[in-house]
Scaffold this active site. Sequence first.
Site, PDB file in Angstrom:
ATOM      1  N   LYS A 118      51.191  38.768  46.211  1.00 55.85           N
ATOM      2  CA  LYS A 118      52.304  39.348  45.449  1.00 55.85           C
ATOM      3  C   LYS A 118      53.652  39.010  46.058  1.00 55.85           C
ATOM      4  O   LYS A 118      54.629  38.779  45.337  1.00 55.85           O
ATOM      5  CB  LYS A 118      52.152  40.865  45.333  1.00 55.85           C
ATOM      6  CG  LYS A 118      51.091  41.255  44.332  1.00 55.85           C
ATOM      7  CD  LYS A 118      51.297  42.675  43.848  1.00 55.85           C
ATOM      8  CE  LYS A 118      50.262  43.053  42.806  1.00 55.85           C
ATOM      9  NZ  LYS A 118      50.270  44.470  42.486  1.00 55.85           N
ATOM     10  N   LYS A 201      42.045  35.834  38.058  1.00 58.02           N
ATOM     11  CA  LYS A 201      41.716  37.169  37.567  1.00 58.02           C
ATOM     12  C   LYS A 201      42.505  37.481  36.291  1.00 58.02           C
ATOM     13  O   LYS A 201      43.669  37.089  36.185  1.00 58.02           O
ATOM     14  CB  LYS A 201      42.109  38.156  38.682  1.00 58.02           C
ATOM     15  CG  LYS A 201      41.590  39.550  38.523  1.00 58.02           C
ATOM     16  CD  LYS A 201      42.141  40.448  39.621  1.00 58.02           C
ATOM     17  CE  LYS A 201      43.636  40.677  39.468  1.00 58.02           C
ATOM     18  NZ  LYS A 201      44.172  41.792  40.240  1.00 58.02           N
ATOM     19  N   LYS A 204      47.520  42.026  34.064  1.00 61.82           N
ATOM     20  CA  LYS A 204      48.615  42.423  33.162  1.00 61.82           C
ATOM     21  C   LYS A 204      49.895  41.664  33.495  1.00 61.82           C
ATOM     22  O   LYS A 204      50.819  41.624  32.689  1.00 61.82           O
ATOM     23  CB  LYS A 204      48.835  43.935  33.159  1.00 61.82           C
ATOM     24  CG  LYS A 204      48.924  44.594  34.512  1.00 61.82           C
ATOM     25  CD  LYS A 204      48.781  46.126  34.393  1.00 61.82           C
ATOM     26  CE  LYS A 204      48.202  46.732  35.651  1.00 61.82           C
ATOM     27  NZ  LYS A 204      47.565  48.019  35.469  1.00 61.82           N
TER      28      LYS A 204
HETATM   29  P1  TYM Z   1      45.393  48.111  39.314  1.00 59.63           P
HETATM   30  O1  TYM Z   1      46.313  49.007  38.598  1.00 59.63           O
HETATM   31  O2  TYM Z   1      45.814  46.697  39.565  1.00 59.63           O
HETATM   32  O3  TYM Z   1      44.004  48.056  38.557  1.00 59.63           O
HETATM   33  C1  TYM Z   1      43.327  49.256  38.215  1.00 59.63           C
HETATM   34  C2  TYM Z   1      41.831  49.066  38.340  1.00 59.63           C
HETATM   35  O4  TYM Z   1      41.403  47.994  37.491  1.00 59.63           O
HETATM   36  C3  TYM Z   1      40.670  47.057  38.265  1.00 59.63           C
HETATM   37  N1  TYM Z   1      40.939  45.712  37.719  1.00 59.63           N
HETATM   38  C4  TYM Z   1      39.988  44.851  37.369  1.00 59.63           C
HETATM   39  N2  TYM Z   1      38.653  44.948  37.389  1.00 59.63           N
HETATM   40  C5  TYM Z   1      37.952  43.869  36.949  1.00 59.63           C
HETATM   41  N3  TYM Z   1      38.551  42.726  36.508  1.00 59.63           N
HETATM   42  C6  TYM Z   1      39.887  42.593  36.475  1.00 59.63           C
HETATM   43  N4  TYM Z   1      40.457  41.479  36.029  1.00 59.63           N
HETATM   44  C7  TYM Z   1      40.675  43.696  36.923  1.00 59.63           C
HETATM   45  N5  TYM Z   1      42.016  43.912  37.019  1.00 59.63           N
HETATM   46  C8  TYM Z   1      42.159  45.154  37.517  1.00 59.63           C
HETATM   47  C9  TYM Z   1      41.191  47.189  39.680  1.00 59.63           C
HETATM   48  O5  TYM Z   1      40.261  46.700  40.626  1.00 59.63           O
HETATM   49  C10 TYM Z   1      41.397  48.681  39.779  1.00 59.63           C
HETATM   50  O6  TYM Z   1      40.184  49.333  40.082  1.00 59.63           O
HETATM   51  N6  TYM Z   1      45.834  49.543  44.062  1.00 59.63           N
HETATM   52  C11 TYM Z   1      45.212  49.850  42.794  1.00 59.63           C
HETATM   53  C12 TYM Z   1      45.554  51.224  42.271  1.00 59.63           C
HETATM   54  C13 TYM Z   1      45.311  52.332  43.232  1.00 59.63           C
HETATM   55  C14 TYM Z   1      44.054  52.878  43.587  1.00 59.63           C
HETATM   56  C15 TYM Z   1      44.348  53.938  44.493  1.00 59.63           C
HETATM   57  C16 TYM Z   1      42.744  52.573  43.257  1.00 59.63           C
HETATM   58  C17 TYM Z   1      46.260  53.045  43.908  1.00 59.63           C
HETATM   59  N7  TYM Z   1      45.695  54.015  44.650  1.00 59.63           N
HETATM   60  C18 TYM Z   1      43.344  54.688  45.077  1.00 59.63           C
HETATM   61  C19 TYM Z   1      41.730  53.341  43.829  1.00 59.63           C
HETATM   62  C20 TYM Z   1      42.023  54.379  44.726  1.00 59.63           C
HETATM   63  C21 TYM Z   1      45.682  48.838  41.782  1.00 59.63           C
HETATM   64  O7  TYM Z   1      46.685  48.206  41.916  1.00 59.63           O
HETATM   65  O8  TYM Z   1      44.906  48.774  40.685  1.00 59.63           O
END
Ligand code: TYM
Length: 343
Positions: A118, A201, A204
């Site tokens: 990032k 991947k 968004k």
């Molecule tokens: P974020 O917002 O990027 O994504 C949310 C969840 O979706 C999953 N995900 C995917 N799974 C499969 N294929 C994909 N292409 C894909 N894109 C996203 C992510 O693995 C995630 O589970 N850091 C985290 C948010 C967060 C969090 C937490 C998660 C903050 N605090 C505590 C768990 C526990 C994030 O940026 O997810």
Amino acid sequence: MTDSQFTPRVFSGIQPSGGLTLGNYLGAMKRFVDMQSADFETIYCMVDLHAITTWQNPADLRHNTRELCAGFIAAGIDPEQSVLFNQSQVPEHAQLAWIFNCVARMGWMQRMTQWKDKAGKNQQNASLGLFAYPALMAADILTYHATHVPVGDDQKQHLELTRDIAIKFNHDFGVDFFPVIEPVIEGAATRVMSLRDGSKKMSKSDPSDMSRINMTDDADTIAKKIRKAKTDPDALPSEIDGLDDRPEARNLVNVYAALCEQTPQQVLAEVGGKQFGEFKPMLAELAVTKLAPISSEMARLMNDQAEIDRILARGADRARAIAAPIVQQTYEIVGMVGAKNGA
Ligand code: TYM
């Protein structure tokens, strides 16, 4: 191993930094719904404090947080059964994150691949929040003494860091206070790939809207994106091994499997030998059947934003009731005067 002193509790979060994608749905949200029906207390969060580690237009952030809440509910999260809220309404996340900033080491953070991806070549210009992001994530989880964290594959390294922070905190202070969590990375769609490039991947933040399916896409758009998805010229194999070195084919099979709750092998037993010209319309039809009810329910819920705000406020109250005593105890362990029982 999870210490048995901790009751099984699930925590996970999604950033309201854009719309929900099929990757978020299959890799995370659908799994959250599955865990809600198991023997777990479930806590799900819209992590707005994480979202602002990169620039967010305030009006968009508000909209995206509410829309994400609508997405959770439309996908099957019951806000009575699960605790559903946005992170910034529970200040304990930020309080514990500060403590964890003082536990985590610079070297640990510098190794995070998501930071490297990032921040890119311009690390000097990235926000300090983006660098410290995984410590806030550890705080999200550990402020509830959560034991199980369902996520997609891209979050694995952050969860390992969460374990390291819990272990170091417990060790430094000679306590057995924070649980060492279990990552739950399961199912056929732990890493949904871009529809335009099977090595990337689905995200968004990808500039190409054709690379992803958004949960708000209508049926025609979903069908068009699947029709135009990059593939190779060969027919689908009947065995999993036949997907080796065919990332785009593997991705579409995995998506199909996750949508119909089968294994990729079961899907191949059904579609092996078919050309993409035949398989893609099947996938499009399945995707529309599964996703259209969610997107129309999201749109319906978004008509009553006051109700969404009420749900989030109530979820935040319930979350605080769990988080506040844990942060108080943490302060006490660390040696903050006046921390005991908030006195
Ligand atoms: P974020 O917002 O990027 O994504 C949310 C969840 O979706 C999953 N995900 C995917 N799974 C499969 N294929 C994909 N292409 C894909 N894109 C996203 C992510 O693995 C995630 O589970 N850091 C985290 C948010 C967060 C969090 C937490 C998660 C903050 N605090 C505590 C768990 C526990 C994030 O940026 O997810």
